[in-house]
Write a protein that holds these residues in place. Sequence first.
Motif, PDB file in Angstrom:
ATOM      1  N   LEU A 166      13.390 200.029  44.595  1.00 27.77           N
ATOM      2  CA  LEU A 166      13.509 198.901  45.521  1.00 27.77           C
ATOM      3  C   LEU A 166      14.928 198.759  46.056  1.00 27.77           C
ATOM      4  CD1 LEU A 166      11.288 196.343  43.588  1.00 27.77           C
ATOM      5  CD2 LEU A 166      10.831 197.199  45.887  1.00 27.77           C
ATOM      6  N   VAL A 167      15.921 198.871  45.174  1.00 29.35           N
ATOM      7  CA  VAL A 167      17.301 198.648  45.648  1.00 29.35           C
ATOM      8  C   VAL A 167      17.791 199.791  46.528  1.00 29.35           C
ATOM      9  CG1 VAL A 167      17.991 197.140  43.737  1.00 29.35           C
ATOM     10  CG2 VAL A 167      18.407 199.605  43.559  1.00 29.35           C
ATOM     11  N   GLU A 168      17.259 200.973  46.304  1.00 29.81           N
ATOM     12  CA  GLU A 168      17.707 202.111  47.118  1.00 29.81           C
ATOM     13  C   GLU A 168      16.949 202.197  48.438  1.00 29.81           C
ATOM     14  OE1 GLU A 168      17.824 205.577  44.583  1.00 29.81           O
ATOM     15  OE2 GLU A 168      19.666 204.884  43.592  1.00 29.81           O
ATOM     16  N   SER A 169      15.991 201.315  48.617  1.00 32.01           N
ATOM     17  CA  SER A 169      15.272 201.262  49.883  1.00 32.01           C
ATOM     18  C   SER A 169      16.142 200.576  50.940  1.00 32.01           C
ATOM     19  CB  SER A 169      13.958 200.511  49.680  1.00 32.01           C
ATOM     20  OG  SER A 169      13.245 200.463  50.888  1.00 32.01           O
ATOM     21  N   TRP A 170      15.765 200.775  52.183  1.00 38.17           N
ATOM     22  CA  TRP A 170      16.580 200.296  53.319  1.00 38.17           C
ATOM     23  C   TRP A 170      15.886 199.118  53.983  1.00 38.17           C
ATOM     24  CZ3 TRP A 170      16.385 199.598  58.556  1.00 38.17           C
ATOM     25  CH2 TRP A 170      17.597 199.657  59.285  1.00 38.17           C
ATOM     26  N   GLY A 171      16.547 197.959  54.079  1.00 40.17           N
ATOM     27  CA  GLY A 171      15.844 196.832  54.696  1.00 40.17           C
ATOM     28  C   GLY A 171      16.693 195.606  54.957  1.00 40.17           C
ATOM     29  N   PRO A 172      17.593 195.672  55.959  1.00 41.27           N
ATOM     30  CA  PRO A 172      18.331 194.453  56.307  1.00 41.27           C
ATOM     31  C   PRO A 172      17.385 193.410  56.918  1.00 41.27           C
ATOM     32  CG  PRO A 172      18.748 196.159  57.947  1.00 41.27           C
ATOM     33  CD  PRO A 172      17.915 196.793  56.872  1.00 41.27           C
ATOM     34  N   SER A 173      17.840 192.175  56.949  1.00 41.62           N
ATOM     35  CA  SER A 173      17.022 191.070  57.484  1.00 41.62           C
ATOM     36  C   SER A 173      16.461 191.436  58.853  1.00 41.62           C
ATOM     37  CB  SER A 173      17.873 189.809  57.624  1.00 41.62           C
ATOM     38  OG  SER A 173      18.521 189.523  56.413  1.00 41.62           O
ATOM     39  N   GLY A 174      15.163 191.252  58.999  1.00 37.15           N
ATOM     40  CA  GLY A 174      14.523 191.555  60.275  1.00 37.15           C
ATOM     41  C   GLY A 174      13.996 192.972  60.368  1.00 37.15           C
ATOM     42  N   TYR A 175      14.357 193.801  59.388  1.00 36.23           N
ATOM     43  CA  TYR A 175      13.944 195.214  59.399  1.00 36.23           C
ATOM     44  C   TYR A 175      13.462 195.598  58.001  1.00 36.23           C
ATOM     45  CZ  TYR A 175      16.741 195.136  63.652  1.00 36.23           C
ATOM     46  OH  TYR A 175      17.254 194.817  64.886  1.00 36.23           O
ATOM     47  N   GLU A 176      12.480 194.837  57.508  1.00 36.01           N
ATOM     48  CA  GLU A 176      12.084 194.992  56.108  1.00 36.01           C
ATOM     49  C   GLU A 176      10.913 195.959  55.929  1.00 36.01           C
ATOM     50  OE1 GLU A 176      12.176 192.096  57.752  1.00 36.01           O
ATOM     51  OE2 GLU A 176      13.677 190.805  56.838  1.00 36.01           O
ATOM     52  N   ASP A 177      10.497 196.649  56.984  1.00 37.52           N
ATOM     53  CA  ASP A 177       9.236 197.390  56.927  1.00 37.52           C
ATOM     54  C   ASP A 177       9.159 198.425  55.811  1.00 37.52           C
ATOM     55  OD1 ASP A 177      11.234 198.224  58.852  1.00 37.52           O
ATOM     56  OD2 ASP A 177       9.943 199.936  59.287  1.00 37.52           O
ATOM     57  N   ARG A 178      10.265 199.128  55.523  1.00 38.93           N
ATOM     58  CA  ARG A 178      10.201 200.168  54.471  1.00 38.93           C
ATOM     59  C   ARG A 178      10.026 199.539  53.093  1.00 38.93           C
ATOM     60  NH1 ARG A 178      15.048 204.150  56.557  1.00 38.93           N
ATOM     61  NH2 ARG A 178      14.075 204.603  58.568  1.00 38.93           N
ATOM     62  N   VAL A 179      10.729 198.456  52.863  1.00 46.79           N
ATOM     63  CA  VAL A 179      10.605 197.765  51.577  1.00 46.79           C
ATOM     64  C   VAL A 179       9.186 197.222  51.437  1.00 46.79           C
ATOM     65  CG1 VAL A 179      11.621 196.014  50.071  1.00 46.79           C
ATOM     66  CG2 VAL A 179      13.022 197.089  51.839  1.00 46.79           C
ATOM     67  N   ARG A 180       8.707 196.661  52.526  1.00 51.07           N
ATOM     68  CA  ARG A 180       7.355 196.086  52.503  1.00 51.07           C
ATOM     69  C   ARG A 180       6.312 197.148  52.164  1.00 51.07           C
ATOM     70  NH1 ARG A 180       7.515 193.377  57.063  1.00 51.07           N
ATOM     71  NH2 ARG A 180       6.838 195.143  58.327  1.00 51.07           N
ATOM     72  N   GLU A 181       6.450 198.332  52.765  1.00 51.14           N
ATOM     73  CA  GLU A 181       5.477 199.395  52.526  1.00 51.14           C
ATOM     74  C   GLU A 181       5.527 199.835  51.058  1.00 51.14           C
ATOM     75  OE1 GLU A 181       2.561 201.908  52.528  1.00 51.14           O
ATOM     76  OE2 GLU A 181       2.956 200.378  54.052  1.00 51.14           O
ATOM     77  N   LEU A 182       6.745 199.902  50.535  1.00 53.08           N
ATOM     78  CA  LEU A 182       6.919 200.290  49.138  1.00 53.08           C
ATOM     79  C   LEU A 182       6.227 199.286  48.206  1.00 53.08           C
ATOM     80  CD1 LEU A 182      10.546 201.320  48.153  1.00 53.08           C
ATOM     81  CD2 LEU A 182       8.875 200.614  46.469  1.00 53.08           C
ATOM     82  N   ILE A 183       6.441 198.006  48.492  1.00 52.38           N
ATOM     83  CA  ILE A 183       5.853 196.962  47.640  1.00 52.38           C
ATOM     84  C   ILE A 183       4.337 196.927  47.814  1.00 52.38           C
ATOM     85  CG2 ILE A 183       5.750 194.471  47.208  1.00 52.38           C
ATOM     86  CD1 ILE A 183       8.732 194.359  48.077  1.00 52.38           C
ATOM     87  N   ARG A 184       3.884 197.064  49.048  1.00 48.65           N
ATOM     88  CA  ARG A 184       2.443 197.052  49.292  1.00 48.65           C
ATOM     89  C   ARG A 184       1.758 198.140  48.484  1.00 48.65           C
ATOM     90  NH1 ARG A 184      -1.392 199.392  51.324  1.00 48.65           N
ATOM     91  NH2 ARG A 184      -0.055 201.126  51.976  1.00 48.65           N
ATOM     92  N   ALA A 185       2.369 199.324  48.472  1.00 51.34           N
ATOM     93  CA  ALA A 185       1.790 200.438  47.712  1.00 51.34           C
ATOM     94  C   ALA A 185       1.745 200.126  46.210  1.00 51.34           C
ATOM     95  CB  ALA A 185       2.606 201.713  47.959  1.00 51.34           C
ATOM     96  N   GLU A 186       2.748 199.394  45.722  1.00 51.93           N
ATOM     97  CA  GLU A 186       2.784 199.043  44.296  1.00 51.93           C
ATOM     98  C   GLU A 186       1.676 198.065  43.908  1.00 51.93           C
ATOM     99  OE1 GLU A 186       4.657 199.743  41.562  1.00 51.93           O
ATOM    100  OE2 GLU A 186       5.770 201.343  42.587  1.00 51.93           O
ATOM    101  N   ILE A 187       1.407 197.106  44.791  1.00 53.20           N
ATOM    102  CA  ILE A 187       0.540 196.001  44.381  1.00 53.20           C
ATOM    103  C   ILE A 187      -0.857 196.016  44.980  1.00 53.20           C
ATOM    104  CG2 ILE A 187       2.445 194.389  43.928  1.00 53.20           C
ATOM    105  CD1 ILE A 187       1.682 193.117  46.675  1.00 53.20           C
ATOM    106  N   ALA A 188      -1.089 196.868  45.978  1.00 50.42           N
ATOM    107  CA  ALA A 188      -2.361 196.816  46.709  1.00 50.42           C
ATOM    108  C   ALA A 188      -3.561 196.873  45.763  1.00 50.42           C
ATOM    109  CB  ALA A 188      -2.429 197.939  47.738  1.00 50.42           C
ATOM    110  N   ASP A 189      -3.450 197.677  44.703  1.00 53.72           N
ATOM    111  CA  ASP A 189      -4.597 197.856  43.812  1.00 53.72           C
ATOM    112  C   ASP A 189      -4.761 196.740  42.789  1.00 53.72           C
ATOM    113  OD1 ASP A 189      -5.163 200.138  45.135  1.00 53.72           O
ATOM    114  OD2 ASP A 189      -4.159 201.465  43.686  1.00 53.72           O
ATOM    115  N   VAL A 190      -3.732 195.934  42.594  1.00 61.67           N
ATOM    116  CA  VAL A 190      -3.844 194.914  41.540  1.00 61.67           C
ATOM    117  C   VAL A 190      -4.110 193.517  42.088  1.00 61.67           C
ATOM    118  CG1 VAL A 190      -2.324 196.214  40.005  1.00 61.67           C
ATOM    119  CG2 VAL A 190      -1.373 194.365  41.390  1.00 61.67           C
TER     120      VAL A 190
END
Lengths: 351, 330
Positions: free
Chosen positions: B8-32
Motif C-alpha cells: 500500500l505505501v509503495e503504491s502511487w496515489g496523491p489526492s485526486g489520483y487514487e485509482d492505483r491504490v483503489r484497485e489494489l485495495i479492491r483486489a484485496e477485499i472484493a472476495d470478503v
Amino acid sequence: MEVKTVLQRLSEASGVSGYEDEVRSLVVEQMRALADEVRVDAMGNVVALRRGYAAGGDGPSVMLAAHMDEIGLIVTGVEKGFIRFTSVGGFDDRVLLGQEVIVHGRKDLPGIIGSRPPHVLPASERGRVISHHDLLIDVGLPPDEVTAQVRVGDLVTVNRSMIELKNDLVAGKAFDDRACVTAVLACLDMLQRMRHAWNVYAVATVQEEVGLRGATTSTFAVTPTVGIALDVTFGSQPGVSETETMDVGKGPAIAFGPNIHPAVFERLEAVAKANEIPYQVDPIPAATGTDAWAMQVTKAGIPTGLISIPLRSMHTSVETISLRDLQRAGRLLAHFIAGLDDTFLDALRMD
Amino acid sequence: MKDLIQKLVESWGPSGYEDRVRELIRAEIADVVDEWRVDALGNLIAVRKPIRPGGMRVMLAAHMDEIGVMATYVDEKGFIRFTNIGGVYPLNLRGGRVQFRDGRVGVINREEKAEGDPTLAQMFIDVGAASREDCPVRVGDPAVFLRDFVDLGPRLVAKALDDRVGCAILIEVMKQLQDTPHEVVGVFTVQEEVGLRGATTSAFGVEPDLALAIDVTATGDTPEARKRPMKLGAGPAIKVKDRGMLAHPKVKDRLIETAERLGIPYQLEVLELGSTDAASIQTSRAGVPTGCVSIPTRYLHSPSEMVDYEDVTNTVRLILGFLREPIDLG
C-alpha cells in the motif's frame, strides 16, 4: 420568567464544546415547560418545537439557534502532579493565569492555574503573555493521586459565579452564548401568551465555539423556512473601536450583510420600531462567526437573520451584558415570530 | 500485515489520483465483502452485512490519498517548478526524490542563492531534461515522494503511512470481521489531505448511524518535540479531540471500555492541530456520532513516517472488538 435567575443557572453550569451534558439538562428542563416537543439529536443539540396555529406538519417554520457550549480547557498530560492543558475553542491565554477552575476528572476537583513567580522569570519572559503551554493546573493532590483521578482528555472549566453590577448589568462566564439561550427561553415564554401561525423550532446548539458544528447538523434536520441565530457581539468599551462595537444597554443589535437575508433584516427592524424596542444596527460585511453562517448555506439555502446581545470582555470569565438588552432580544424575537405569515413568504422571494 | 502495508505505501496515489491504490485495495477485499462500489469522487465503499440483528450501520473510514506535489511551470532549461498537494513541508523536500505517474523520477533541490527558511517557491524538480522541449513533465502532472518501505522489526518506516496504514487496518478488519450485529461499511476515502473531501460525500451517501475514522496522529516522543501525550508503542490512540473535531463522548468511552475489556494497550489523544475524515463525517446530514482511532506516527508528512507495528495490530483488535456487540449511545 425571571431572566436573571435562568441566566445565572445556565452560566454557572459547565458545558464545554462537545461536552454540553450539564447545561443541556437544564435547557431541556426549561424548554419542556415552553414547547410542545423537545428532543436531543445525535450531536447533542436540544431541538424544541412550539407548534403554530396555522402550520401543519410541513407548514412554514422559523428556527432559532443559540449555542449552549462554552469555551474551556482540556487536559493534555500530568507532570509531577501538575496538569497540562490546551484550550477547546478560543480561550485567551491572557486571562488564564490565576483562574480558579474545576477539573472534571474521575470526580470534580477544584484547582487553580498557576505559573512561575515573576521573581524567577528570565528577563526575556517578563511582561509577556504566558502561553497556555507554560501554565499548569494545581489541584493540591500528590502526584500519584492526580494520575489516578485525571487523565488526558478530561475537561476543565473556569469556576465563576455570576455577579450583579449596577444598572442591570451582570458579569459571568459563558454569557457567550447562554445569554442568548436565555433570550430564546424568554421569547418562548412570551409566545405562550401570543398567537403565532408558524412552527417555531428553538434550538440550543452545541459546538459553536469549535466551528458551528451543531448548527450545521440541526439546521439540516429542521430545514426551516427562516433561520434566526442569536449570539453575542462586541460591546463598547475603552480601547475598542466604536465602529466595531455595539453599546451595552441600548438594545439588541440586528445584523445585516451578506450572511443576512435583506427581508429578514427589514422585518426585524420594522418589528423593533413598531413595538418601541430599542435596537442597534450591526453591519457585518463578511462572515458573522455565528451559527447564522452555517445555517444560511444548509441544503438549498436558508434565509437567515442574526440578533446579537452586546457583550464586553468576550471570551473571558467576566463577560458583561445588560439584562435589559437580553429581555429586549427576547421580546423582539417573540413579536417577529407572532407577525410571520404568508405575506412574509412573498417578501423572502429574491425574484 | 507487513506485506500488505508495504504494497500500500509503495503504491502511487496523491489526492485526486487514487485509482492505483483503489484497485489494489479492491483486489484485496472484493472476495470478503458482500458488495462494493466506487462513488463519483472515487471513494471505494465496501459493505459487510450484519451476521446477527441488533446493530447499526457503522462507517469506518481510512483515506487512500497521500500528499504530493504538482508541476506548475517548466523553464527553458527543463527545470520544473511545483506546488504542493496537501501539507508538504519545504524542509522535508531538499535532496528528496519524487515520482510522476508514468514512473519518471525527479530530484528536488533549492535555488543555491536562496536564504532563510526554505519555501516551495525556491525549489525545483530536476528530471534530467536538457530543455523545456525535452522535459517529459507537463504542467499539472502530479508526483509523490519516492521512498522504499523499511521494516525495522518492531517499527516500520515509509512514505504515505498516512494513511495507508489506516487502509491496511481497515482491510484487515473487513477480512477478519466474523461475528457482528452491525452493517459495517468500510470506506476507503479520497482527497482527505486536501480537505476531507471524500469523507464528506461518502458519509452523505452512506448515511451511517455511527462512524470511526482510522488515521495517524502526531507524537511527542522525539528529541525536543512539542509536548503531546501520544507516543509510539503505547497502543492505538483513542481520539478525544483535534482541531477539527471532538469525538462523541460515548463513542470514545466505548472504545476505551473495549480496550480495557480485551486488555489492549491504548492511549488518549488530544491533538492541537490537524484533523481527520471523522470531522466531516460527524457533521454529515443531521449529524453522526463519530470517533477516531489513531496510529501514533513520527515524522508525519515526511517521506519517512514511522509507526510501531504492535500499535497497528492492536488497532485491528480494538476495532474488531468495538464492532462485536450492539452499541447503545442512549
